[in-house]
Structures are given as C-alpha cells and as structure tokens.
Design a protein around this motif. Sequence first.
Motif, PDB file in Angstrom:
ATOM      1  N   LEU A  93      24.945 -25.895  47.740  1.00  0.00           N
ATOM      2  CA  LEU A  93      25.493 -26.684  46.638  1.00  0.00           C
ATOM      3  C   LEU A  93      25.324 -28.154  46.965  1.00  0.00           C
ATOM      4  O   LEU A  93      25.555 -28.570  48.105  1.00  0.00           O
ATOM      5  N   CYS A  94      24.919 -28.940  45.970  1.00  0.00           N
ATOM      6  CA  CYS A  94      24.722 -30.375  46.188  1.00  0.00           C
ATOM      7  C   CYS A  94      25.364 -31.150  45.051  1.00  0.00           C
ATOM      8  O   CYS A  94      25.027 -30.943  43.876  1.00  0.00           O
ATOM      9  N   LEU A  95      26.312 -32.034  45.388  1.00  0.00           N
ATOM     10  CA  LEU A  95      26.985 -32.882  44.412  1.00  0.00           C
ATOM     11  C   LEU A  95      26.296 -34.235  44.386  1.00  0.00           C
ATOM     12  O   LEU A  95      26.287 -34.954  45.392  1.00  0.00           O
ATOM     13  N   THR A  96      25.700 -34.585  43.249  1.00  0.00           N
ATOM     14  CA  THR A  96      24.900 -35.804  43.160  1.00  0.00           C
ATOM     15  C   THR A  96      25.736 -36.964  42.609  1.00  0.00           C
ATOM     16  O   THR A  96      26.731 -36.747  41.901  1.00  0.00           O
ATOM     17  N   PRO A  97      25.335 -38.216  42.889  1.00  0.00           N
ATOM     18  CA  PRO A  97      26.056 -39.370  42.338  1.00  0.00           C
ATOM     19  C   PRO A  97      26.041 -39.421  40.816  1.00  0.00           C
ATOM     20  O   PRO A  97      26.888 -40.081  40.205  1.00  0.00           O
ATOM     21  N   SER A  98      25.098 -38.708  40.178  1.00  0.00           N
ATOM     22  CA  SER A  98      25.022 -38.715  38.716  1.00  0.00           C
ATOM     23  C   SER A  98      26.082 -37.831  38.071  1.00  0.00           C
ATOM     24  O   SER A  98      26.182 -37.784  36.846  1.00  0.00           O
ATOM     25  N   GLY A  99      26.871 -37.125  38.896  1.00  0.00           N
ATOM     26  CA  GLY A  99      27.912 -36.262  38.348  1.00  0.00           C
ATOM     27  C   GLY A  99      27.429 -34.871  38.031  1.00  0.00           C
ATOM     28  O   GLY A  99      27.817 -34.289  37.009  1.00  0.00           O
TER      29      GLY A  99
ATOM     30  N   VAL B  53      24.277 -29.084  41.916  1.00  0.00           N
ATOM     31  CA  VAL B  53      23.057 -28.271  41.949  1.00  0.00           C
ATOM     32  C   VAL B  53      23.347 -27.023  42.783  1.00  0.00           C
ATOM     33  O   VAL B  53      23.822 -27.121  43.915  1.00  0.00           O
ATOM     34  N   TYR B  54      23.055 -25.855  42.213  1.00  0.00           N
ATOM     35  CA  TYR B  54      23.240 -24.576  42.902  1.00  0.00           C
ATOM     36  C   TYR B  54      21.864 -23.997  43.205  1.00  0.00           C
ATOM     37  O   TYR B  54      21.076 -23.722  42.302  1.00  0.00           O
TER      38      TYR B  54
ATOM     39  N   HIS C  76      14.566 -16.986  42.179  1.00  0.00           N
ATOM     40  CA  HIS C  76      15.863 -17.480  41.715  1.00  0.00           C
ATOM     41  C   HIS C  76      15.727 -18.956  41.369  1.00  0.00           C
ATOM     42  O   HIS C  76      15.333 -19.769  42.194  1.00  0.00           O
ATOM     43  N   ALA C  77      16.064 -19.300  40.127  1.00  0.00           N
ATOM     44  CA  ALA C  77      15.919 -20.680  39.669  1.00  0.00           C
ATOM     45  C   ALA C  77      17.004 -21.574  40.262  1.00  0.00           C
ATOM     46  O   ALA C  77      17.971 -21.113  40.863  1.00  0.00           O
ATOM     47  N   THR C  78      16.835 -22.877  40.071  1.00  0.00           N
ATOM     48  CA  THR C  78      17.826 -23.881  40.448  1.00  0.00           C
ATOM     49  C   THR C  78      18.730 -24.143  39.241  1.00  0.00           C
ATOM     50  O   THR C  78      18.236 -24.380  38.129  1.00  0.00           O
ATOM     51  N   TYR C  79      20.045 -24.130  39.448  1.00  0.00           N
ATOM     52  CA  TYR C  79      21.012 -24.311  38.359  1.00  0.00           C
ATOM     53  C   TYR C  79      21.733 -25.634  38.516  1.00  0.00           C
ATOM     54  O   TYR C  79      22.105 -26.018  39.638  1.00  0.00           O
ATOM     55  N   VAL C  80      21.947 -26.313  37.399  1.00  0.00           N
ATOM     56  CA  VAL C  80      22.602 -27.619  37.406  1.00  0.00           C
ATOM     57  C   VAL C  80      23.817 -27.558  36.484  1.00  0.00           C
ATOM     58  O   VAL C  80      23.722 -27.100  35.335  1.00  0.00           O
ATOM     59  N   PHE C  81      24.969 -28.031  37.004  1.00  0.00           N
ATOM     60  CA  PHE C  81      26.212 -28.059  36.243  1.00  0.00           C
ATOM     61  C   PHE C  81      26.776 -29.480  36.242  1.00  0.00           C
ATOM     62  O   PHE C  81      26.575 -30.240  37.196  1.00  0.00           O
ATOM     63  N   GLY C  82      27.485 -29.814  35.185  1.00  0.00           N
ATOM     64  CA  GLY C  82      28.222 -31.064  35.188  1.00  0.00           C
ATOM     65  C   GLY C  82      29.405 -30.959  36.135  1.00  0.00           C
ATOM     66  O   GLY C  82      30.161 -29.991  36.086  1.00  0.00           O
TER      67      GLY C  82
ATOM     68  N   GLY D  98      21.465 -27.029  32.781  1.00  0.00           N
ATOM     69  CA  GLY D  98      20.136 -26.442  32.656  1.00  0.00           C
ATOM     70  C   GLY D  98      19.713 -25.801  33.964  1.00  0.00           C
ATOM     71  O   GLY D  98      20.408 -25.869  34.974  1.00  0.00           O
ATOM     72  N   ARG D  99      18.554 -25.177  33.927  1.00  0.00           N
ATOM     73  CA  ARG D  99      18.003 -24.560  35.123  1.00  0.00           C
ATOM     74  C   ARG D  99      16.523 -24.870  35.224  1.00  0.00           C
ATOM     75  O   ARG D  99      15.853 -25.098  34.212  1.00  0.00           O
ATOM     76  N   VAL D 100      16.037 -24.875  36.468  1.00  0.00           N
ATOM     77  CA  VAL D 100      14.641 -25.215  36.723  1.00  0.00           C
ATOM     78  C   VAL D 100      14.020 -24.080  37.519  1.00  0.00           C
ATOM     79  O   VAL D 100      14.504 -23.739  38.602  1.00  0.00           O
ATOM     80  N   VAL D 101      12.957 -23.497  36.983  1.00  0.00           N
ATOM     81  CA  VAL D 101      12.241 -22.427  37.667  1.00  0.00           C
ATOM     82  C   VAL D 101      11.339 -23.035  38.733  1.00  0.00           C
ATOM     83  O   VAL D 101      10.811 -24.147  38.576  1.00  0.00           O
ATOM     84  N   HIS D 102      11.165 -22.332  39.835  1.00  0.00           N
ATOM     85  CA  HIS D 102      10.370 -22.853  40.950  1.00  0.00           C
ATOM     86  C   HIS D 102       8.881 -22.716  40.670  1.00  0.00           C
ATOM     87  O   HIS D 102       8.220 -21.780  41.116  1.00  0.00           O
ATOM     88  N   THR D 103       8.369 -23.675  39.905  1.00  0.00           N
ATOM     89  CA  THR D 103       6.949 -23.760  39.616  1.00  0.00           C
ATOM     90  C   THR D 103       6.503 -25.188  39.876  1.00  0.00           C
ATOM     91  O   THR D 103       7.287 -26.034  40.327  1.00  0.00           O
TER      92      THR D 103
END
Length: 475
Positions: free
Chosen positions: A380-386, A389-390, A398-404, A458-463
């Motif tokens: 898990l990564c908490l970014t300065p943008s709020g 990232v999971y 397994h894709a990358t997931y982003v939450f507010g 959103g989520r980002v697929v590893h491509t």
Amino acid sequence: MHFRLIASGGALLDEGDGTAEMAGGALVVTPQAGAVLRVAPGDIVGIDEPQPYVIGLHLGDGARLELSRLGNLRTQFLAELSEARVTDTEQVLLLDGVGTAETFPGAADGVPADLRLYDDALVIVPAGGLAEKVPYPFVRGVTTDASGYTILVEVPGRPPIALGRLARRTSEFLDLLRARVGAASGRTAHFLAALLPGLGPVALRSVAALLRDGLAAARADLEAVEPTVFPALLDAACAPERAAIARQLLGRGQAWLGFKQTVSVQREGSGAGPWRDSARPPVFDHDGGGGYFASGASGMFAAGMMSAGPPYAMGFDGPFASLGPALAYGMLGMGGLQGVSAGGPHLPRSVFPHENVTPAHTDYAALTDADDPAVLAFLLCLTPSGHLVYEVLNGPDHATYVFGCRDADQAAQLNRALDLLGFRVEGIYADASSAGSQYRKAAERLPALRILRERFVGRVVHTDGWDAQLAGLLR
C-alpha cells in the motif's frame, strides 16, 4: 400451505394457498393460481415468528413473506431454510472465510444467530439484521462474563460482541475461538521466521505483532524494529516482474507491506459418514510431518501439537522445521519448493473390511500446488496527492488499484475493508447498478464493499504505459 406477500409499505400484494419447497437452491412458493415466487436465501435478511406457527421472512427489497399451515414439516422446513440462508448470505455478501467453517447455533448481542469459525475469521449471521465478519487479527481478547455462558469478543472501535445461547457447546466454542485466534498469530510468526532467519526472537515477535494476517505494517514501523526487515520482506515477497513497480511505488509516498492467507490445509474426512473410534482417532498431519520434528522433549511436544489436529495444524503453518525458507517462498508462489513435496498423499485407507474412509487430515501440498499463491503479499502506498495505491506483489495478472485516501487512518480503514472482502477485488470495479450484476446486493448491503467502491478512483492493468496511466490517476 398458506402464504401472504406484503409490500414494504404494508400493502398486501398476494395471498392464497399453494406449496412451498426448497428447489434449485432457492425457496419456491407456487400458488394454486398466479405467478410463482422465487426467493434466493441470501435475499432473506431476517426470519421471525409473528404469530404461533407462522414463519415471517423479511426480504432484502423491504417486502415480507408469511408462511403458515406447514403442518409437521414446519420445523424441518425452517431448519433447511435457515441453513441455506446462512450459506447464501456469506457467498452473496463475500463474507465467507478461508477453509471450512465450524458452525454453532447461538446468539450475538441477544439476537439468534449462526456463528461460524473459519481458519481466519468469525462470521456472524443473525436471524435478523446484517451479517458481520470479524477477522481474527482484529480480536483483542476473548473472555466470559460472570456466568461463564456469555462469551465476550473484544474488537476495536465498538463494544464487545456478546455471544451466547450455545448451551452445552459453550466450552467447545470458546476453546476453538481462542485457539484459532492464537493460531492466526502463530501462523504469522512461523511464516516470518522462515523469511527472516537472521532475526532474533524478540525482534521477530515485534514484526509478527505488526504484520498480522491481512493487516499491512508501515515501512517506518518495520524498519524501527530492524532497518533491514522491510527490504528483506519486500525482496522475498515481490515477484521479479513486480520489482520495478514496487520501487516506483516506494518513491511515491508512505508505504505499508502486508500478507494474507488465502489457502487452508485442513481437509474433512470422507467415506461412510461420521466416524468415531476412541482407539483410532482422526489423523492430522497424516504422512505430512514425519521426520520434520527434532528429537527429545521439544520434538515430542511439537509433533504432539501438530498431530492433535485443529486448531494447531491449521492454515498455512506447514512443516517449517524441515523446509523453512523453501516452504515460505513456495507459499508466496516463488518456486521455492520445486521438486520438493510439502506433504505426502492422503489416500483412503481401509478402516473396516467393507468400506474405505479418508480421515480428516492436514494437506500440506495445498500450500504449494495451488494455481495462486497460498499467501498473498501486497503493498500500500499513500501519495501526497491524496491517493492510496494497492499493489499485489506476487499474484498473476493483478491490476494496480487506486483509491481516494486522506491520511494513514483512512489507509487503515481501506486495508480493513479489503481484508473483510478477503482481498477479492472484482466487486470494487464491476458494475453494481444493473439487475444483471452479481455484486449489486453486496454493494448495497456490505459496508466494507460500499466504502471501497465510493473511494475507488481507477485501476491500471500491467501493460505498456502502466506508469503513465498511474500518474494520470494520481493527478
């Protein structure tokens, strides 16, 4: 049988005689004239008896169904319906845990409920109201009241859960719950010890307390125990194709690392039905732990604990004494057990001349033979943008997931919500507005899934272009 179908506002929609049966996994009410009513067990949010010999079913859409004149089959019908409701509710709401549950009829906070003990969590399905899942890492204590018949489960953020009406099974439930809570901690300690062989026992105890099953530990906290702990665990858990991604995420903000058990090694017996013979008890660790224990009193004690069966030989605590890091890497899906078996076969053996029975046993091969890793490693990564990232470090495709996410407290809340879902992410991004969606009911009735969906960015697929797409979501 007589039925009455009442709308959420109290209006009578239909009434008459007919038949009621469990068919095709659902309750089917067939009137003598009119349309058939099919009710999935998971759509029943409550069962009561408004009048003697009348069964009242509260449905998820607010309607109410009353069944009467069931005769001598009423008790059997109600039992079948209640059992189907509990099972279906767990599946629809994504509440089922790891392994096969031990089920106890009882009550939670005074409401009749089915209490289910999985390898990794306690699941409570009340006769009325929302079901609840309590992963063992969240349990801070298990005690009893002065009478000894009410069990108090201490969970952060709420009053203790009072479990009762277990009658003669009170001691059995209490012992099993305490043992499984303790075993969850023990699994983590054995697993981490295999990954961190150079760490002393006191430091290992601190790391295991931080990295409880399903809960991520902050990088800063792990490095405070010993500076090399976090990089050592990250190297062990990260698949080669995820290494560059992990390095990018570590440079984006505050990081947490976590592990989650996804496979149970417990197997139920099969054959002629329940078998009880005091001279030949069930064999746990059958052909799976021979030669793995040291000699002397300590080896006898360890072997006895494993052969005693649940709760000591449950989850993913395999024969670490023999295979050590190789087993741990194999459980992470890193190929650490190529050509090595984590446990022997458990074939049916002749117990009586006329029948074969497979006793309940511990199947260590499940730790390394599964298509997916037995232990899920995630970052898990908490970014300065709020944003939070999971990223799964060792799972295929397994894709990358982003939450507010505003801060570390919200990050912990999202981590807990993922744990309550068993880290099954399909319901987070899939459509839940259509009548054709299998996640619609869970999204409406499960708070953990609702939180994740509300904060999902959103989520980002590893491509190719993964980093650019992720940067776009984090802006």
